[in-house]
Design an enzyme around this catalytic site. Structure first.
Site, PDB file in Angstrom:
ATOM      1  N   ASP A   7     -44.726 -38.804 -12.113  1.00 47.85           N
ATOM      2  CA  ASP A   7     -44.959 -39.660 -13.228  1.00 47.85           C
ATOM      3  C   ASP A   7     -45.044 -41.265 -12.538  1.00 47.85           C
ATOM      4  O   ASP A   7     -45.161 -42.358 -13.525  1.00 47.85           O
ATOM      5  CB  ASP A   7     -43.908 -39.645 -14.341  1.00 47.85           C
ATOM      6  N   ASN A   8     -44.606 -41.300 -11.321  1.00 50.69           N
ATOM      7  CA  ASN A   8     -44.500 -42.656 -10.776  1.00 50.69           C
ATOM      8  C   ASN A   8     -45.542 -42.801  -9.449  1.00 50.69           C
ATOM      9  O   ASN A   8     -45.520 -43.608  -8.882  1.00 50.69           O
ATOM     10  CB  ASN A   8     -43.336 -42.759 -10.054  1.00 50.69           C
ATOM     11  N   GLY A  46     -43.040 -39.876 -20.699  1.00 53.16           N
ATOM     12  CA  GLY A  46     -43.208 -40.960 -21.402  1.00 53.16           C
ATOM     13  C   GLY A  46     -42.704 -41.973 -21.482  1.00 53.16           C
ATOM     14  O   GLY A  46     -41.553 -42.220 -20.769  1.00 53.16           O
ATOM     15  N   ARG A  58     -45.238 -56.417 -17.195  1.00 58.14           N
ATOM     16  CA  ARG A  58     -45.798 -55.911 -15.880  1.00 58.14           C
ATOM     17  C   ARG A  58     -47.487 -55.948 -16.066  1.00 58.14           C
ATOM     18  O   ARG A  58     -47.882 -55.617 -17.302  1.00 58.14           O
ATOM     19  CB  ARG A  58     -45.424 -54.666 -15.653  1.00 58.14           C
TER      20      ARG A  58
HETATM   21  P1  AMP Z   1     -38.135 -44.003 -14.271  1.00 57.18           P
HETATM   22  O1  AMP Z   1     -36.810 -43.232 -13.232  1.00 57.18           O
HETATM   23  O2  AMP Z   1     -37.881 -45.369 -14.619  1.00 57.18           O
HETATM   24  O3  AMP Z   1     -39.667 -43.700 -13.567  1.00 57.18           O
HETATM   25  O4  AMP Z   1     -38.043 -43.286 -15.508  1.00 57.18           O
HETATM   26  C1  AMP Z   1     -37.984 -41.834 -15.754  1.00 57.18           C
HETATM   27  C2  AMP Z   1     -38.159 -41.488 -17.080  1.00 57.18           C
HETATM   28  O5  AMP Z   1     -36.982 -42.069 -17.852  1.00 57.18           O
HETATM   29  C3  AMP Z   1     -39.223 -42.136 -17.892  1.00 57.18           C
HETATM   30  O6  AMP Z   1     -39.849 -41.280 -19.061  1.00 57.18           O
HETATM   31  C4  AMP Z   1     -38.661 -43.441 -18.436  1.00 57.18           C
HETATM   32  O7  AMP Z   1     -39.023 -43.980 -19.710  1.00 57.18           O
HETATM   33  C5  AMP Z   1     -37.288 -42.896 -18.758  1.00 57.18           C
HETATM   34  N1  AMP Z   1     -36.327 -43.890 -18.817  1.00 57.18           N
HETATM   35  C6  AMP Z   1     -35.707 -44.589 -17.837  1.00 57.18           C
HETATM   36  N2  AMP Z   1     -34.507 -45.209 -18.329  1.00 57.18           N
HETATM   37  C7  AMP Z   1     -34.637 -45.436 -19.487  1.00 57.18           C
HETATM   38  C8  AMP Z   1     -33.857 -45.913 -20.804  1.00 57.18           C
HETATM   39  N3  AMP Z   1     -32.927 -46.842 -20.153  1.00 57.18           N
HETATM   40  N4  AMP Z   1     -34.176 -45.853 -21.753  1.00 57.18           N
HETATM   41  C9  AMP Z   1     -34.795 -44.516 -22.037  1.00 57.18           C
HETATM   42  N5  AMP Z   1     -35.638 -44.054 -21.191  1.00 57.18           N
HETATM   43  C10 AMP Z   1     -35.521 -44.356 -19.908  1.00 57.18           C
HETATM   44 MG    MG Z   2     -41.463 -44.073 -14.006  1.00 57.86          MG
END
Ligand code: AMP
Ligand code: MG
Length: 506
Positions: free
Chosen positions: A258-259, A96, A182
């Site tokens: 998720d991406n 999420g 975004r």
């Molecule tokens: P991402 O690698 O950016 O696609 O993120 C993967 C997951 O980690 C997603 O659920 C993001 O919302 C969560 N996430 C990434 N960075 C943070 C952060 N600094 N604080 C909280 N959640 C994070």
């Molecule tokens: Mg992501």
């Protein structure tokens, strides 16, 4: 939709928040955390105008307050979206928006719907211990790369605004914080379907299915069954998208489920980068130890992710579970041929070949032989393709730039060039038409990794946005012949490429 009030901050166009309204089980109402001392990094005025927003008004302090999360614009109903995801192959049922928020949706002048969302706007119920923040460097990287992708004609989310928060974000080192705004056709991911499927009631899943069909594929509403038709449409969009990535040498870096969007837009620019010397094994991401998301693996990973989407959709594919699996499996098994069609089309565009009356297998072999030459002689992907139209313009003799790129491989290049020009000759077209077409698909400039790093470092460490602005102006015109031979086209020095790593910035 309500009338806009003059004294409340607003975007200049009303919100219409279908996701929050229709899918309450897949999001949580939440508020952004106001940035304490925001200042502008960049506002994307051109995009604001495209979306029909009040660009002049938003370029002011009012816009800054909105994009810093200090004032929620009129009509927005911020929610954190729920989703699951396979990260590097392992399933996380509850990811999420841990540092993102969907503000709501706006309609542009053509009636197209766009999500407006924050990234870095503070912790949410999905933060899992994370701080919910983002740093200036990764925010500006997303700005640059998403704008570059858009200019290259590749479907992507866009960046409307980047503001610094005035806060320090703690990572391995203290970094200046930032929030990115975004826009996207939607933020619905393969992981959104995985999350809906884990809720144990087919109602949530079905609501999501019909929502996505209404939003992205309204013509599929009458299909039988709609779930399979949607899977097919998403497979086609993803196959097309990944073929475009491969064409420009783009490496996403974290192709977790998720991406990956249902809309077919590139999303979540984390440790992404453009390949320089052509090599299928290229990996930049510091966390991709196994090379799962290497350049050459991307088409196969897309299929793997689509199979996870198919699994999530199974209850809606057929009431008989075995029949559902058989139908979905047949669909997923068609992916390699589907991808190959898109890849061949991409390679033909890059080589100036038209499909009419052509031999698919022979064209694919011709193109793959060129890719093998690029790999064997470690030729820069971008320059190696752009240099080909030069051959046609010179009519006689290989141009010195291409010869130089191949180094000791120049002798191996000549027989291939003879095959290629003979194949082009069959098209009976004036060569000028071919070169013009090629020059409109083979970029002169991409965001070179050392340039991106230089720009992010200056912004992050010295607050100097000039290198970022200069690079942005260049990558917004990637096909412009004015850059030919300029320093913007040059690959990084080899010693820098050898140790180049990108980070998630989380
Ligand atoms: P991402 O690698 O950016 O696609 O993120 C993967 C997951 O980690 C997603 O659920 C993001 O919302 C969560 N996430 C990434 N960075 C943070 C952060 N600094 N604080 C909280 N959640 C994070
Ligand atoms: Mg992501």
């Amino acid at each position: 939709m309500e009338n806009l009030q003059v004294n409340t901050p607003h975007l200049g166009t009303p919100f219409d928040n279908t996701y929050a309204r229709e899918l309450p089980g897949l999001c949580v109402p939440w508020q952004p955390r106001p940035a304490p001392q925001p200042h502008w990094l960049r506002f994307n005025e051109a995009l604001a105008r495209e979306l029909g927003l009040d660009a002049d008004r938003l370029a002011s302090d009012e816009g800054l307050a909105i994009f810093a999360g200090q004032r929620v614009p009129q009509g927005a109903e911020p929610v954190a979206q729920a989703y699951s995801g396979h990260q590097f192959g392992g399933f996380s049922p509850r990811l999420g928006d841990g540092r993102a928020l969907l503000l709501g949706e706006v309609l542009d002048q053509q009636g197209r719907r766009h999500d407006v969302a924050f990234k870095g706007s503070g912790a949410t119920p999905f933060s899992r211990g994370g701080d919910g923040k983002a740093a200036v460097g990764p925010v500006l990287r997303e700005y640059l790369i998403s704008e570059a992708m858009h200019a290259l004609g590749i479907p992507t989310t866009r960046t409307l605004a980047a503001v610094a928060t005035g806060e320090v974000v703690r990572r391995q080192t203290p970094l200046p914080g930032a929030v990115l705004t975004r826009t996207a056709a939607s933020h619905i991911r393969v992981g959104t379907f995985q999350y809906a499927a884990t809720q144990g009631d087919s109602d949530t899943l079905e609501r999501l299915l019909y929502y996505v069909i209404r939003r992205h594929d309204p013509e599929l509403a009458e299909a039988d069954p709609p779930a399979l038709a949607l899977l097919r449409a998403v497979m086609d969009r993803q196959a097309s998208l990944v073929a475009r990535w491969m064409g420009v040498g783009f490496i996403h870096g974290v192709m977790n489920t998720d991406n990956m969007t249902l809309s077919g837009e590139t999303i979540d620019y984390g440790p992404c980068a453009f390949m320089e010397a052509h090599d299928p094994d290229t990996v930049f991401s510091s966390i991709d130890h196994q090379g799962r998301y290497a350049y050459g693996n991307q088409p196969g990973i897309a299929q793997w992710n689509l199979a996870r989407l198919a699994e999530a959709l199974l209850p809606l594919v057929h009431t008989d579970p075995d029949e559902a699996v058989a139908l979905a499996t047949a669909e997923i098994n068609a992916y390699p041929a589907l991808y190959e069609r898109h890849w061949l089309a991409e390679l033909r565009r890059k080589l100036g070949l038209t499909a009419q009356g052509a031999d698919d297998a022979a064209d694919l072999a011709l193109a793959h032989d060129y890719l093998q030459l690029l790999t064997r002689w470690r030729v820069d992907h971008t320059l190696g393709f752009r240099g080909l139209s030069e051959v046609l313009r010179r009519s006689g003799g290989t141009p010195p730039t291409l010869t130089a790129l191949f180094g000791d491989g120049a002798a191996a290049l000549h027989p291939w060039l003879d095959r290629w020009t003979a194949r082009l000759g069959l098209q009976g077209e004036p060569m000028q038409a071919v070169t013009e077409r090629m020059d409109a698909v083979n970029p002169v400039v991409i965001p070179r990794n050392h340039r991106v790093e230089e720009a992010l470092e200056a912004a992050s460490e010295a607050g100097d946005l000039q290198p970022f602005e200069r690079l942005l102006a260049v990558i917004q015109r990637p096909f412009d012949a004015a850059w030919v031979g300029s320093a913007w086209t040059e690959p990084a020095p080899p010693e820098q490429t050898a140790c180049y790593q990108t980070f998630c910035g989380t």
